[in-house]
Each structure stands twice: as C-alpha cells, then as structure tokens.
Design a protein around this motif. Structure first.
Motif, short mmCIF file in Angstrom:
data_model
loop_
_atom_site.label_atom_id
_atom_site.label_comp_id
_atom_site.label_asym_id
_atom_site.label_seq_id
_atom_site.Cartn_x
_atom_site.Cartn_y
_atom_site.Cartn_z
N GLY A 36 0.78 -1.23 0.00
CA GLY A 36 0.00 0.00 0.00
C GLY A 36 0.81 1.27 0.00
N LEU A 37 1.99 1.23 0.59
CA LEU A 37 2.80 2.45 0.67
C LEU A 37 3.39 2.83 -0.69
N ILE A 38 3.25 1.96 -1.67
CA ILE A 38 3.64 2.28 -3.04
C ILE A 38 2.43 2.77 -3.83
N LEU A 39 1.32 2.08 -3.72
CA LEU A 39 0.16 2.36 -4.57
C LEU A 39 -0.72 3.51 -4.07
N VAL A 40 -0.95 3.59 -2.76
CA VAL A 40 -1.81 4.66 -2.23
C VAL A 40 -1.25 6.05 -2.51
N PRO A 41 0.06 6.30 -2.34
CA PRO A 41 0.58 7.63 -2.69
C PRO A 41 0.37 8.03 -4.15
N ILE A 42 0.27 7.06 -5.05
CA ILE A 42 -0.01 7.39 -6.45
C ILE A 42 -1.41 8.00 -6.57
N LEU A 43 -2.36 7.47 -5.80
CA LEU A 43 -3.70 8.05 -5.80
C LEU A 43 -3.68 9.47 -5.25
N LEU A 44 -2.88 9.71 -4.23
CA LEU A 44 -2.77 11.07 -3.69
C LEU A 44 -2.13 12.01 -4.69
N TRP A 45 -1.14 11.51 -5.44
CA TRP A 45 -0.51 12.31 -6.49
C TRP A 45 -1.56 12.72 -7.53
N ILE A 46 -2.39 11.76 -7.94
CA ILE A 46 -3.45 12.04 -8.92
C ILE A 46 -4.42 13.08 -8.36
N TRP A 47 -4.73 12.97 -7.08
CA TRP A 47 -5.68 13.89 -6.45
C TRP A 47 -5.19 15.34 -6.51
N PHE A 48 -3.91 15.56 -6.25
CA PHE A 48 -3.37 16.92 -6.16
C PHE A 48 -2.77 17.43 -7.46
N GLN A 49 -2.56 16.58 -8.43
CA GLN A 49 -1.95 17.00 -9.68
C GLN A 49 -2.92 17.85 -10.50
N THR A 203 -8.39 15.11 7.46
CA THR A 203 -8.09 14.27 8.62
C THR A 203 -8.59 12.85 8.42
N LEU A 204 -9.85 12.73 8.00
CA LEU A 204 -10.41 11.40 7.76
C LEU A 204 -9.71 10.71 6.59
N GLY A 205 -9.33 11.50 5.59
CA GLY A 205 -8.62 10.95 4.45
C GLY A 205 -7.27 10.37 4.86
N PHE A 206 -6.57 11.07 5.73
CA PHE A 206 -5.28 10.58 6.22
C PHE A 206 -5.45 9.26 6.98
N ILE A 207 -6.46 9.21 7.86
CA ILE A 207 -6.72 7.99 8.62
C ILE A 207 -7.07 6.84 7.69
N LEU A 208 -7.89 7.12 6.69
CA LEU A 208 -8.27 6.09 5.72
C LEU A 208 -7.06 5.55 4.98
N CYS A 209 -6.17 6.44 4.56
CA CYS A 209 -4.97 6.02 3.84
C CYS A 209 -4.10 5.11 4.71
N VAL A 210 -3.92 5.50 5.97
CA VAL A 210 -3.11 4.70 6.88
C VAL A 210 -3.73 3.31 7.07
N GLU A 211 -5.02 3.27 7.30
CA GLU A 211 -5.69 1.99 7.54
C GLU A 211 -5.70 1.12 6.28
#
Length: 230
Positions: A36-49, A203-211
């Motif tokens: 997950g620590l590889i794939l989830v950050p890609i989704l965050l990149w897409i979100w902010f790009q 805040t909830l998004g961060f918790i969701l990503c971690v979980e």
C-alpha cells in the motif's frame, strides 16, 4: 488441488535462492511498504496534480478508495463463507518444500487461502490508477502481480488460483464502482463535502490512507481481542 495449481506450486517449490534473496522475498511479502505504501501515494498524487479534468479524476480516486474498502470486505467475507482451503505451505499432502522459513504463523494457519485478499485489494487499487493514468496504471498492475502476488505464491502462502481469482474480483469491483451510473451517486456528494469541509475531510482521508495501507490489521486485532473477552 487442480493440475494448474499443482504444476505451478511444484515448480516454485523447487526454486531455492540463497538465504539473503529468500529473506528479501519474505520481507517484500510481509511489509506494508512494498504494497500500500507504493500504490496509495499514487492516488494522492493524482488527487493533487493539476489537470483539466480534475473533478473527474478526483471522483475516480474516491471511487478507487471505495473499491479498495469493498474489495477488502469482500475478500475477508469470502474467506469465511467459502470452504476452508489450507495454504500450500501448511498442506502436508502436497509434500512440497518451500523456501520460506515463516511456517509457524498461527493467523495464516487458521486463515483460508482462497481467495487472496491481498490480490483483491491491491489489484482493485491498481485498476483505479489505470483508469485515470494509463501508463502509470499499467506499471501499477504489473507491480501488483510481480511484487504483491508472485512472492505469496513462491513462499507457499497462496495457490495461483487464489491470487488469480482475488485479482479478478478486485478488477471487477473497481470497474463496477467507477462506472458513471454508480460512481456519481456517492463520489459527487462526497467531493462536494470535501470541498466544503476540507479540514475534517483531510483528517479522515489521512486515517483512511493509513488503515488501507495496513489493511486495517491493527483494528482487526483490537476487534478480535475484544470479541474474545466479551
């Protein structure tokens, strides 16, 4: 065991690398950093790009997170409702000697092999990335197959059909969850709420990503411990 699983597992069980390589494969299969620590950050990149279709891309990202949650739930549900399948490494009838030294994990011993929740979850996430960003998404799918799925077959944690079925179900879940008729029903209102309430949403998004990265393992352990004492 069918001939497909038998032939592949027999072949993989005869491939023994040196101790360092074997331990490295075990680490890759075990650590969240390689999943997950590889794939989830890609989704965050897409979100902010920045992008001309930013609203649509963010809807797909939300739908992909939702697909991951559904895939995780479906995967855990199927392991409980389907007939129990002993993992290859714990099946003495196979007479196979796998390279791994991790043969005493009680959780895996009592956890059905079919289908693979790892394959289901991370293929669902990789499929969502592919829908938004074809090039990176193709790499994400290949990464999921080679780094998430293949080591679990090599180490004897899953049969090939466990992984293939899990991956297929993950793909189907994301394809369905990202279809326009379904996606807009939940992603559009959720996106509006995120834009209206950015602080609690982040805040909830961060918790969701971690979980999601940890596949809710700690919460499941806590819940399991409480259930044993109740």
């Amino acid at each position: 065991m069918n001939i497909f699983d038998s032939s592949i597992e027999t072949y993989l069980s005869h491939i023994h690398f040196g101790p360092f390589v074997t331990k490295s494969i075990e680490v890759v299969a075990d650590l969240y950093s390689f999943k997950g620590l590889i794939l989830v950050p890609i989704l965050l990149w897409i979100w902010f790009q920045p992008h001309p279709r930013l609203a649509w891309r963010r809807q797909i990202v939300l739908a992909t997170f939702a697909s991951g949650l559904v895939a995780l739930f479906v995967g855990r549900l199927l392991t409980h409702v389907l007939p129990f399948r002993v993992r290859p490494i714990y099946n003495p009838e196979l007479h196979l000697q796998f390279a791994t030294t991790s043969t005493h994990d009680a959780a895996l011993t009592n956890w059905s092999s079919f289908p693979s929740d790892h394959a289901m979850l991370w293929m669902a996430i990789a499929t969502g990335i592919f829908i938004v960003w074809r090039g990176i998404g193709a790499l994400a799918i290949i990464y999921t197959l080679l780094v998430v799925c293949l080591p679990r077959a090599y180490l004897g944690f899953h049969y090939p059909t466990d992984l293939l079925v899990g991956a297929a179900v993950g793909v189907v879940i994301t394809v369905l969850m990202t279809r326009d008729a379904i996606r807009v029903r939940y992603s559009v209102p959720l996106l509006r709420w995120i834009e209206r309430c950015p602080a609690p949403a982040a805040t909830l998004g961060f918790i969701l990503c971690v979980e999601l990265v940890t596949q809710f393992d700690e919460l499941r352990k806590v819940a399991g411990g409480l259930l044993k004492h109740l």
